[in-house]
Motif scaffolding. Structure first.
Motif, PDB file in Angstrom:
ATOM      1  N   GLN A 150       0.659  -1.370  -0.051  1.00  0.00           N
ATOM      2  CA  GLN A 150       0.094   0.035   0.101  1.00  0.00           C
ATOM      3  C   GLN A 150       0.708   1.165  -0.109  1.00  0.00           C
ATOM      4  O   GLN A 150       0.456   2.354  -0.439  1.00  0.00           O
ATOM      5  CB  GLN A 150      -0.893  -0.168   1.116  1.00  0.00           C
ATOM      6  N   LYS A 151       2.128   1.509   0.421  1.00  0.00           N
ATOM      7  CA  LYS A 151       3.008   2.498   0.315  1.00  0.00           C
ATOM      8  C   LYS A 151       3.123   2.810  -1.092  1.00  0.00           C
ATOM      9  O   LYS A 151       3.533   3.925  -1.442  1.00  0.00           O
ATOM     10  CB  LYS A 151       4.318   2.031   1.063  1.00  0.00           C
ATOM     11  N   TYR A 152       2.952   1.840  -2.006  1.00  0.00           N
ATOM     12  CA  TYR A 152       3.314   2.081  -3.414  1.00  0.00           C
ATOM     13  C   TYR A 152       1.947   2.208  -4.227  1.00  0.00           C
ATOM     14  O   TYR A 152       1.851   2.390  -5.303  1.00  0.00           O
ATOM     15  CB  TYR A 152       4.145   1.107  -4.044  1.00  0.00           C
ATOM     16  N   GLU A 153       0.944   2.175  -3.578  1.00  0.00           N
ATOM     17  CA  GLU A 153      -0.520   2.149  -4.161  1.00  0.00           C
ATOM     18  C   GLU A 153      -0.659   3.348  -4.994  1.00  0.00           C
ATOM     19  O   GLU A 153      -1.125   3.393  -6.368  1.00  0.00           O
ATOM     20  CB  GLU A 153      -1.608   2.126  -3.059  1.00  0.00           C
ATOM     21  N   GLU A 154      -0.663   4.720  -4.551  1.00  0.00           N
ATOM     22  CA  GLU A 154      -0.689   6.023  -5.197  1.00  0.00           C
ATOM     23  C   GLU A 154      -0.023   5.991  -6.350  1.00  0.00           C
ATOM     24  O   GLU A 154      -0.521   6.372  -7.382  1.00  0.00           O
ATOM     25  CB  GLU A 154      -0.541   6.943  -4.174  1.00  0.00           C
ATOM     26  N   THR A 155       1.346   5.619  -6.142  1.00  0.00           N
ATOM     27  CA  THR A 155       2.129   5.615  -7.233  1.00  0.00           C
ATOM     28  C   THR A 155       1.639   4.710  -8.482  1.00  0.00           C
ATOM     29  O   THR A 155       1.648   5.195  -9.811  1.00  0.00           O
ATOM     30  CB  THR A 155       3.645   5.495  -7.052  1.00  0.00           C
ATOM     31  N   ALA A 156       1.249   3.550  -7.995  1.00  0.00           N
ATOM     32  CA  ALA A 156       0.742   2.485  -9.014  1.00  0.00           C
ATOM     33  C   ALA A 156      -0.389   2.955  -9.922  1.00  0.00           C
ATOM     34  O   ALA A 156      -0.567   2.531 -10.783  1.00  0.00           O
ATOM     35  CB  ALA A 156       0.729   1.138  -8.439  1.00  0.00           C
ATOM     36  N   GLN A 157      -1.390   3.504  -9.111  1.00  0.00           N
ATOM     37  CA  GLN A 157      -2.585   3.897  -9.598  1.00  0.00           C
ATOM     38  C   GLN A 157      -2.432   5.033 -10.681  1.00  0.00           C
ATOM     39  O   GLN A 157      -3.008   5.043 -11.830  1.00  0.00           O
ATOM     40  CB  GLN A 157      -3.366   4.448  -8.500  1.00  0.00           C
ATOM     41  N   LYS A 158      -1.230   5.766 -10.305  1.00  0.00           N
ATOM     42  CA  LYS A 158      -0.838   7.106 -11.400  1.00  0.00           C
ATOM     43  C   LYS A 158      -0.461   6.259 -12.454  1.00  0.00           C
ATOM     44  O   LYS A 158      -0.751   6.819 -13.809  1.00  0.00           O
ATOM     45  CB  LYS A 158       0.034   7.839 -10.964  1.00  0.00           C
ATOM     46  N   MET A 159       0.488   5.393 -12.453  1.00  0.00           N
ATOM     47  CA  MET A 159       1.297   4.749 -13.547  1.00  0.00           C
ATOM     48  C   MET A 159      -0.002   3.859 -14.305  1.00  0.00           C
ATOM     49  O   MET A 159       0.139   3.841 -15.682  1.00  0.00           O
ATOM     50  CB  MET A 159       2.140   3.691 -13.187  1.00  0.00           C
ATOM     51  N   ALA A 160      -0.961   3.359 -13.730  1.00  0.00           N
ATOM     52  CA  ALA A 160      -2.081   2.591 -14.347  1.00  0.00           C
ATOM     53  C   ALA A 160      -2.857   3.537 -15.136  1.00  0.00           C
ATOM     54  O   ALA A 160      -3.547   2.978 -16.142  1.00  0.00           O
ATOM     55  CB  ALA A 160      -2.810   1.854 -13.380  1.00  0.00           C
ATOM     56  N   ARG A 205      -2.472  -3.595 -15.407  1.00  0.00           N
ATOM     57  CA  ARG A 205      -2.710  -5.369 -15.048  1.00  0.00           C
ATOM     58  C   ARG A 205      -1.981  -5.680 -14.006  1.00  0.00           C
ATOM     59  O   ARG A 205      -2.211  -6.496 -13.296  1.00  0.00           O
ATOM     60  CB  ARG A 205      -2.419  -5.907 -16.405  1.00  0.00           C
ATOM     61  N   GLN A 206      -0.727  -5.051 -13.996  1.00  0.00           N
ATOM     62  CA  GLN A 206       0.226  -5.553 -12.591  1.00  0.00           C
ATOM     63  C   GLN A 206      -0.609  -5.093 -11.470  1.00  0.00           C
ATOM     64  O   GLN A 206      -0.688  -5.898 -10.542  1.00  0.00           O
ATOM     65  CB  GLN A 206       1.509  -4.864 -12.735  1.00  0.00           C
ATOM     66  N   LEU A 207      -1.080  -3.869 -11.274  1.00  0.00           N
ATOM     67  CA  LEU A 207      -1.973  -3.409 -10.062  1.00  0.00           C
ATOM     68  C   LEU A 207      -2.989  -4.548  -9.627  1.00  0.00           C
ATOM     69  O   LEU A 207      -3.333  -4.898  -8.749  1.00  0.00           O
ATOM     70  CB  LEU A 207      -2.251  -2.000 -10.327  1.00  0.00           C
ATOM     71  N   LYS A 208      -3.742  -4.497 -10.961  1.00  0.00           N
ATOM     72  CA  LYS A 208      -5.011  -5.569 -10.652  1.00  0.00           C
ATOM     73  C   LYS A 208      -4.417  -6.999 -10.066  1.00  0.00           C
ATOM     74  O   LYS A 208      -5.057  -7.283  -9.262  1.00  0.00           O
ATOM     75  CB  LYS A 208      -5.721  -5.745 -11.904  1.00  0.00           C
ATOM     76  N   LYS A 209      -3.547  -7.473 -10.618  1.00  0.00           N
ATOM     77  CA  LYS A 209      -3.021  -8.787 -10.303  1.00  0.00           C
ATOM     78  C   LYS A 209      -2.543  -8.707  -8.944  1.00  0.00           C
ATOM     79  O   LYS A 209      -2.733  -9.848  -8.230  1.00  0.00           O
ATOM     80  CB  LYS A 209      -2.012  -9.098 -11.330  1.00  0.00           C
TER      81      LYS A 209
END
Length: 154
Positions: free
Chosen positions: A29-39, A47-51
Motif C-alpha cells: 500500500q505504500k506504493y499504491e498511489e504511485t501504481a494508480q498514477k502509472m496505471a 494489469r500489474q496493479l490489478k493482479k
C-alpha cells in the motif's frame, strides 16, 4: 483428539499466514498511489496493479476460510455431522491449492529480483513468498486431516 490438535495447528498456521499477508499488504500500500498514477498511462501497469490486488485478496480469503473452518471443526466438529466433517478437509485443501497456484503464477513463478530503492516492496515480495509456503503447509495439513477422517471414520 489427534484431529482436534491438527485443526488447532491449522488455525495457528492460518493466523501466522494472516500476519504475513497483513504485512505484505501494508508494504504494498505504500506504493499504491504511485501504481494508480502509472496505471492511468499504461495498460501493463494497470494489469500489474490489478493482479497484485487480486492475488493478495485470494491469499486473505483462503486464510480466512481456513481459520474459520479449522476453529469450527476443532471445537464444534462432533456436532457438525459426518458429511460436513468428511468433506470439509478436502474442500479446504482444494481451496488452498487454488489460491496458492493463483498467487504463485504471479508472485512465485520465477524468483523476483529485488528492486533498487523499493525496500518496502521488496519486503512485501518476501512476505508473499513466505505466505505461499504457509498456504502450501496448510494445504498439506488439510490433506492430512482428510486422510485421518477417512481412516478413523470421523
Amino acid at each position: 483428539m489427534l484431529l482436534q490438535v491438527l485443526h488447532i495447528a491449522q488455525a495457528a498456521l492460518a493466523g501466522y499466514g494472516g500476519q504475513q499477508s497483513y504485512n505484505a499488504i501494508q508494504n504494498l500500500q505504500k506504493y499504491e498511489e504511485t501504481a494508480q498514477k502509472m496505471a492511468k498511462y499504461s495498460n501493463e501497469a494497470e494489469r500489474q496493479l490489478k493482479k497484485t490486488r487480486t492475488t493478495q485478496a485470494a491469499g486473505v480469503v483462503a486464510l480466512a476460510l481456513s481459520l474459520v473452518a479449522s476453529v469450527l471443526l476443532a471445537f464444534r466438529g462432533r456436532s457438525m455431522g459426518f458429511l460436513v466433517r468428511t468433506l470439509a478437509s478436502p474442500f479446504m485443501a482444494g481451496c488452498l491449492f487454488l489460491a496458492q497456484q493463483y498467487m504463485k503464477d504471479y508472485w512465485g513463478g520465477s524468483k523476483r529480483v529485488p528492486l533498487p530503492k523499493m525496500g518496502s516492496y521488496n519486503d512485501a515480495q518476501k512476505q508473499t513468498e513466505d505466505l505461499l509456503q504457509v498456504l502450501e503447509r496448510l494445504m498439506f495439513l488439510w490433506f492430512a486431516t482428510s486422510v485421518l477422517c477417512v481412516l478413523a471414520g470421523y
